[in-house]
Write a protein that holds these residues in place. Structure first.
Motif, PDB file in Angstrom:
ATOM      1  N   UNK A 100       5.627 -17.476  -0.714  1.00 31.25           N
ATOM      2  CA  UNK A 100       4.439 -18.008  -1.452  1.00 31.25           C
ATOM      3  C   UNK A 100       3.400 -16.857  -1.830  1.00 31.25           C
ATOM      4  N   UNK A 101       3.553 -15.707  -1.302  1.00 31.41           N
ATOM      5  CA  UNK A 101       2.981 -14.371  -1.458  1.00 31.41           C
ATOM      6  C   UNK A 101       3.986 -13.496  -2.042  1.00 31.41           C
ATOM      7  N   UNK A 102       3.513 -12.830  -3.170  1.00 30.56           N
ATOM      8  CA  UNK A 102       4.126 -11.731  -3.780  1.00 30.56           C
ATOM      9  C   UNK A 102       3.911 -10.337  -3.220  1.00 30.56           C
ATOM     10  N   UNK A 103       2.672 -10.137  -2.859  1.00 24.40           N
ATOM     11  CA  UNK A 103       2.121  -8.559  -2.759  1.00 24.40           C
ATOM     12  C   UNK A 103       0.985  -8.703  -1.791  1.00 24.40           C
ATOM     13  N   UNK A 104       1.035  -7.649  -0.900  1.00 22.57           N
ATOM     14  CA  UNK A 104      -0.170  -7.589   0.037  1.00 22.57           C
ATOM     15  C   UNK A 104      -0.452  -6.041  -0.044  1.00 22.57           C
ATOM     16  N   UNK A 105      -1.743  -5.595  -0.174  1.00 24.02           N
ATOM     17  CA  UNK A 105      -2.122  -4.311  -0.298  1.00 24.02           C
ATOM     18  C   UNK A 105      -3.452  -3.795   0.289  1.00 24.02           C
ATOM     19  N   UNK A 106      -3.774  -2.925   0.822  1.00 21.20           N
ATOM     20  CA  UNK A 106      -5.091  -2.510   1.025  1.00 21.20           C
ATOM     21  C   UNK A 106      -5.494  -1.509  -0.083  1.00 21.20           C
ATOM     22  N   UNK A 107      -6.639  -2.027  -0.541  1.00 21.18           N
ATOM     23  CA  UNK A 107      -7.275  -1.136  -1.861  1.00 21.18           C
ATOM     24  C   UNK A 107      -8.472  -0.493  -1.332  1.00 21.18           C
ATOM     25  N   UNK A 108      -8.335   0.873  -1.300  1.00 22.90           N
ATOM     26  CA  UNK A 108      -9.293   1.796  -1.149  1.00 22.90           C
ATOM     27  C   UNK A 108     -10.365   1.860  -2.351  1.00 22.90           C
ATOM     28  N   UNK A 109     -11.834   2.237  -2.181  1.00 21.54           N
ATOM     29  CA  UNK A 109     -12.712   2.464  -2.951  1.00 21.54           C
ATOM     30  C   UNK A 109     -12.198   3.206  -4.004  1.00 21.54           C
ATOM     31  N   UNK A 110     -11.357   4.275  -3.903  1.00 25.79           N
ATOM     32  CA  UNK A 110     -10.757   5.133  -4.926  1.00 25.79           C
ATOM     33  C   UNK A 110      -9.678   4.472  -5.831  1.00 25.79           C
ATOM     34  N   UNK A 111      -9.199   3.596  -5.513  1.00 23.47           N
ATOM     35  CA  UNK A 111      -8.491   2.739  -6.485  1.00 23.47           C
ATOM     36  C   UNK A 111      -7.093   3.119  -6.332  1.00 23.47           C
ATOM     37  N   UNK A 112      -6.742   4.022  -5.554  1.00 18.29           N
ATOM     38  CA  UNK A 112      -5.313   4.700  -5.284  1.00 18.29           C
ATOM     39  C   UNK A 112      -4.809   3.833  -4.203  1.00 18.29           C
ATOM     40  N   UNK A 113      -3.927   2.908  -4.464  1.00 19.87           N
ATOM     41  CA  UNK A 113      -3.251   2.181  -3.325  1.00 19.87           C
ATOM     42  C   UNK A 113      -1.866   2.850  -2.864  1.00 19.87           C
ATOM     43  N   UNK A 114      -2.198   3.171  -1.415  1.00 19.49           N
ATOM     44  CA  UNK A 114      -0.795   3.769  -0.829  1.00 19.49           C
ATOM     45  C   UNK A 114      -0.357   3.075   0.010  1.00 19.49           C
ATOM     46  N   UNK A 115      -1.149   2.138   0.754  1.00 17.24           N
ATOM     47  CA  UNK A 115      -0.731   1.068   1.555  1.00 17.24           C
ATOM     48  C   UNK A 115      -0.434  -0.128   1.339  1.00 17.24           C
ATOM     49  N   UNK A 116       0.663  -0.568   1.049  1.00 19.46           N
ATOM     50  CA  UNK A 116       1.026  -2.068   0.255  1.00 19.46           C
ATOM     51  C   UNK A 116       2.503  -2.521   0.746  1.00 19.46           C
ATOM     52  N   UNK A 117       2.736  -3.720   0.637  1.00 17.59           N
ATOM     53  CA  UNK A 117       4.170  -4.224   0.812  1.00 17.59           C
ATOM     54  C   UNK A 117       5.202  -3.480  -0.219  1.00 17.59           C
TER      55      UNK A 117
END
Length: 568
Positions: A100-117
């Motif tokens: 039921x989920x397609x994506x999980x991510x940790x979004x920092x204030x910089x907007x550059x997402x490096x940690x995600x599924x």
């Protein structure tokens, strides 16, 4: 009889009085009906809210689980951020285990997402709602029609992340719209449910059972969804954007920045009151009351009064009487007594009229007999005077007797006109004056003298109390005038007689020429008689005499009839 104003009719007045009597009851009925309708509407709203919660249970569970998931990974987000290369290896198995989920991510204030599924780096700067999300620093749910990671339409649940007591970004969980449940139309419990949508605090539609595009026309027209967001459940009626009236129910999803909006058809909404104003029931009651009252009034009163009125009209027109109506068991006794009284009254009127006709006939016969006797007596007096004239030797005696005979003939003329009068006992004094003057003028023309006679007479109607003295004064004045007119002159003279009426004021003017050698010997009896007759007229007399002209003016008012005083 001319019909009166419409508002004086019995039926109109009855309706007005009954309306006035029913007005308090109608007001109470409207109040009570309004209260019942409001209570029914409130109960229907509560039922709809309960159905909305049940219908949106799957969306609610999905959002609540997504929030729980985001909060779970928020607690271990510092570990992930310490080793961003291993995030995909740790988050991807969770996505695989939870489709039921397609994506999980940790979004920092910089907007550059490096940690995600997903095993790649994403730059979210410039993405819609990103700046607003970071500036709010509060839990949020937004829609991304083109998911950056999955490439499909998703809605994203985000929970704020803090590190070392400071805001560090968000942990976001993306839920694809394809994993949402569809509306089960065969379920009778939700019959009438048009659409079920969820929306966030900003008024953005998150999910829709029929699709995001199909849900837009069903949204309330003129209302922003952001204004409907609240922590309290509510229901209301409004037109959708296609102009159709709908019933809307709003239920918040506890613990999340989202609410559920259910859209119902009016005719199928559970226990909804019909679109009928509460005033319709008192109005129907008024119509029913008026119908019963008018039926009773027409049956018991109006039709009987109409029949009696027709009988009265027939009796007034041709004295036609009808047999009384045979009453039945429903015939009101008051109307029956009224009809009996009218029948008795009409019989008494006919008897009284018959008696009056007999009295008038007897009076007519008596009046004719009186007139006949008066006529015979006046003829007898005139004949006696005529015999005296033939037997008299002196010319002076003959002259006196002729003058007396003229006065008697004047009375006879007045009597004849009274006998023939058809104008309420009044006499046309103009005809009397004309006849008297013409007869007097015949004496002059019979002697072979020329006479220039001019008359201008108005038809003056007088009662006998004035007609008699007027005729006598005209007779006396004409006799005196023609006696002295053009005396001892072969050319004769002029005689002008005028009788005018202006309103009630009457004026008699008699003017004659006077002979050159006329005799001035006179007893003065004529002048005294004219003054006496003028007093009886209630007028004034004015005599203007010159060497060649004599003028008599009498002015008086035409009196109304004055009955004689009763002799007690």
């Amino acid at each position: 009889m001319t019909p009166g104003p419409w508002y004086k009719k019995l039926s109109v007045q009855l309706i007005a009085l009954l309306t006035l009597a029913l007005l308090p009851l109608g007001a109470v009925a409207i109040f009570q009906t309004d209260r019942v309708a409001a209570k029914t509407d409130a109960n229907a709203g509560l039922a709809l809210l309960s159905l909305t919660e049940a219908a949106a249970r799957q969306e609610q569970i999905l959002i609540e689980r997504a929030i729980g998931t985001a909060r779970l990974f928020r607690s271990i987000a510092p570990t992930f951020l310490a080793d961003p290369q291993n995030c995909a290896s740790q988050l991807a198995p969770f996505i695989d285990a939870n489709p039921e989920y397609s994506f999980i991510a940790v979004i920092p204030q910089s907007g550059i997402v490096e940690c995600s599924s997903a095993d790649e780096i994403f730059n979210l700067n410039g993405v819609d709602n990103f700046d607003e999300l970071m500036s709010s620093q509060e839990p949020a749910i937004v829609v991304d029609r083109n998911g950056h990671a999955s490439g499909e339409s998703v809605f994203v649940v985000s929970e704020p992340l803090e590190m070392d007591g400071a805001f560090a970004g968000f942990v976001s969980v993306s839920i694809p719209h394809r994993s949402l449940p569809t509306y089960i139309k065969d379920d009778e419990q939700y019959q009438g449910l048009v659409e079920l949508v969820t929306f966030n605090r900003a008024g953005t539609v998150l999910t829709a059972r029929g699709g995001l595009d199909a849900a837009t026309p069903e949204l309330p027209s003129g209302l922003e969804l952001a204004g409907l967001f609240s922590t309290q459940s509510q229901t209301f009626r409004a037109d959708n954007r296609r102009g159709l009236e709908r019933r809307y129910s709003v239920v918040p999803i506890q613990g999340s920045p989202a609410s559920v909006l259910a859209i119902w058809e009016i005719e199928n909404a559970l226990s909804l009151p019909a679109k009928i104003s509460p005033a319709i029931f008192p109005l129907l009651m008024w119509f029913a009351s008026m119908g019963v009252a008018m039926l009773a009034m027409n049956t018991l009163v109006i039709r009987h009064l109409t029949r009696i009125r027709r009988k009265m009209n027939a009796f007034a027109d041709d004295r036609n009487t009808h047999r009384p109506y045979a009453p039945n068991a429903l015939f009101p006794i008051e109307i029956e007594m009224l009809e009996e009284n009218f029948a008795r009254m009409s019989e008494e009127i006919l008897r009284d009229e018959a008696a009056m006709e007999n009295a008038v006939r007897e009076k007519g016969v008596l009046v004719k007999e009186i007139h006949h006797r008066v006529k015979n007596n006046l003829q007898l007096i005139s004949s006696i005077i005529n015999m005296q004239i033939r037997n008299a030797d002196a010319d002076e005696t003959k002259t006196v007797l002729r003058r007396i005979q003229d006065r008697v003939l004047s009375l006879a003329t007045i009597h004849r006109d009274l006998y023939q009068s058809q104008d309420g006992g009044r006499v046309n004094a103009g005809n009397l004056v004309t006849e008297i003057v013409e007869k007097s003028a015949e004496l002059v023309t019979g002697e072979g003298r020329d006479l220039n006679l001019q008359m201008e007479i108005d038809p003056v109607l007088l009662y006998p109390d004035q007609a008699v003295p007027l005729s006598l004064v005209v007779s006396e004045a004409a006799t005196n005038a023609l006696k002295h007119i053009g005396a001892q002159s072969a050319r004769g003279g002029t005689f002008d007689v005028r009788l005018k009426q202006d309103g009630t004021t009457c004026t008699l003017v008699m003017t004659n020429s006077v002979g050159v050698t006329q005799s001035r010997d006179s007893t003065g009896l004529g002048s005294k008689l004219m003054k006496a007759f003028a007093m009886q007229l209630g007028g004034t007399i004015d005599i203007d005499e010159t060497d060649d002209q004599y003028s008599l003016t009498i002015q008086f008012n035409a009196d109304d009839f004055q009955p004689e005083a009763r002799d007690y």
